[in-house]
Design an enzyme around this catalytic site. Structure first.
Site, mmCIF file in Angstrom:
data_model
loop_
_atom_site.group_PDB
_atom_site.id
_atom_site.type_symbol
_atom_site.label_atom_id
_atom_site.label_comp_id
_atom_site.label_asym_id
_atom_site.label_seq_id
_atom_site.Cartn_x
_atom_site.Cartn_y
_atom_site.Cartn_z
ATOM 1 N N CYS A 214 -37.414 43.117 2.705
ATOM 2 C CA CYS A 214 -36.423 44.191 2.724
ATOM 3 C C CYS A 214 -35.004 43.697 2.964
ATOM 4 O O CYS A 214 -34.062 44.501 2.980
ATOM 5 C CB CYS A 214 -36.808 45.227 3.766
ATOM 6 S SG CYS A 214 -38.472 45.880 3.510
ATOM 7 N N LYS B 131 -30.997 55.563 4.761
ATOM 8 C CA LYS B 131 -32.407 55.675 4.360
ATOM 9 C C LYS B 131 -32.956 57.073 4.650
ATOM 10 O O LYS B 131 -33.991 57.452 4.110
ATOM 11 C CB LYS B 131 -33.249 54.615 5.073
ATOM 12 C CG LYS B 131 -33.035 53.189 4.572
ATOM 13 C CD LYS B 131 -33.968 52.229 5.286
ATOM 14 C CE LYS B 131 -33.808 50.798 4.782
ATOM 15 N NZ LYS B 131 -32.531 50.187 5.204
#
Length: 413
Positions: free
Chosen positions: A165, A336
């Protein structure tokens, strides 16, 4: 050796909020959620029922059908976002930029997982002769960079970072250093990911990393006490990094400047961050030192903020350890909450949001923030965007394997 200043002259993106920068940023400013019911796979097979899917994306709207068929979805995203970014930068490689001075550095976390699954099913059911001859070049993670290089004619360093990530952020940071040391004038940098596949969903579900909240409006809730896992997203973010000298010489529009890059390893655990966010704290410190800035110079942190228990806790603790009392003066938010977690593309998408926060004077919100957690007590810009004078932004990305990356952007002057 004189270090080159590095600026941002173009941006392109595909996210669950929109298929370009304009619509994605509009969604962020309005606090919209790009998360909806899981439709790309049979949701009855998984405990997670929601995803941050890219909507209304048809590759043949941007690419020739013959070309698109040779690309996995993550590569299609990378190519389309690159075309937007180059157009935004007013760059035509070979006309106003020397191809040999243009590189490509695009990261991904898991690459062509969708292609792998589709082709394995064909092999299992019908034998090797039915496997596509393009299987390997469609699947391998470096093909986003390779296809971009081929399609736009970039002949400089062309490579790929795979750090889970943190891939997109690592790619931007490494590309920044290529220009800073004078090895290129322009770098096409960022990340792309298309992980909404059966095996990716199965794997993350098996490790209980994904939210099982069935309500798409509230499933991604970073820093909230009731967070229960991340929401899978897909998309791409591409930046055009350019030496200040090159940008000024062609009178380019400059969005901002990248001034710092820190990267560290936890040496702790394959999925859980080091206690207290020790590795992330070192990445932030290194990035600030690289930028020649002090902690109190930072106005806003675009957090990794995944909506998982340990990430949000340890990242908050890391911020406190680096920034001290200033941690309570700066803003921290997780976009997010609106895009879901786009894995290897997350750091690149969030870099663009960070740059636009500076350019537009807007702090992106953390939506779905309802129940404070007493251990998480920073200003997470809850639920609504906020106008602010933003001069310096730090963007964090953390990856499985203990990868930690911090990027520092500042207002160009």
């Amino acid at each position: 050796m004189k270090k080159q200043r590095v600026v941002i002259t173009g941006m392109g993106m595909i996210t669950p909020l929109g298929n370009n920068v304009r619509s994605s940023w509009k969604g962020v400013v309005e606090g919209c959620s790009g998360i909806g019911p899981l439709t790309r796979r049979d949701a009855t097979n998984f405990p997670t029922k929601v995803a941050g899917e890219v909507k209304n994306f048809n590759s043949v709207d941007y690419l020739k059908a013959k070309e698109a068929r040779k690309m996995d979805r993550f590569t299609q995203f990378a190519v389309v976002a690159t075309l937007e970014a180059l157009k935004d930068a007013d760059i035509i490689i070979g006309e106003n930029i020397n191809p040999e001075r243009v590189g490509v550095w695009i990261g991904t976390g898991i690459g062509g997982m969708e292609t792998y699954e589709e082709q394995f099913r064909k092999f299992y059911e019908k034998g090797y002769k039915r496997v596509s001859p393009f299987f390997v070049p469609m699947m391998i993670p470096d093909m986003a960079s390779g296809q971009v290089s081929i399609m736009v004619g970039a002949k400089g360093i062309t490579t790929c970072t795979v750090t889970a990530c943190a891939s997109g952020a690592n790619s931007i940071g490494d590309a920044y250093k290529v220009i800073e040391r004078g090895d290129a004038d322009v770098m096409i940098a960022g990340g792309a990911e298309a992980p909404i596949t059966d095996m990716a969903l199965a794997g993350f579900s098996s490790m209980t990393a994904l939210s099982t909240n069935p309500d798409p409006r509230t499933a991604s809730r970073p820093f909230d006490k009731n967070r229960d896992g991340f929401v899978m997203g897909e998309g791409a973010g591409i930046l055009i990094l350019e030496s200040r000298e090159s940008a000024v010489s062609r009178n380019a529009n400059i969005y901002g400047e990248i001034v710092g890059y820190g990267a560290t390893g936890d040496a702790h655990h394959i999925t859980t961050p080091a206690p207290g966010g020790e590795g992330g704290a070192r990445a932030m410190t290194i990035a600030l030192q690289d930028a020649g800035l002090h902690p109190e110079d930072v106005d806003y942190i675009n957090a990794h903020g995944t909506s998982t228990y340990y990430n949000d806790l340890y990242e908050t603790q890391a911020i406190k350890s680096v920034f001290g009392e200033h941690a309570y003066q700066l803003a921290v938010s997780s976009t997010k909450s609106m895009t879901g977690h786009v894995l290897g593309a997350a750091g690149a998408i969030e870099a663009i949001f960070s740059i636009l926060a500076i350019k537009k004077g807007v702090l992106p919100p953390t939506i779905n923030y309802e129940t404070p957690d007493k251990e998480l007590d920073l200003d997470y810009v809850p639920n609504q965007a906020r106008q602010a004078n933003v001069q310096v932004v730090l963007s964090n990305s953390l990856g499985f394997g203990g990868h930690n990356v911090s990027l520092v952007f500042k207002n160009y002057a």
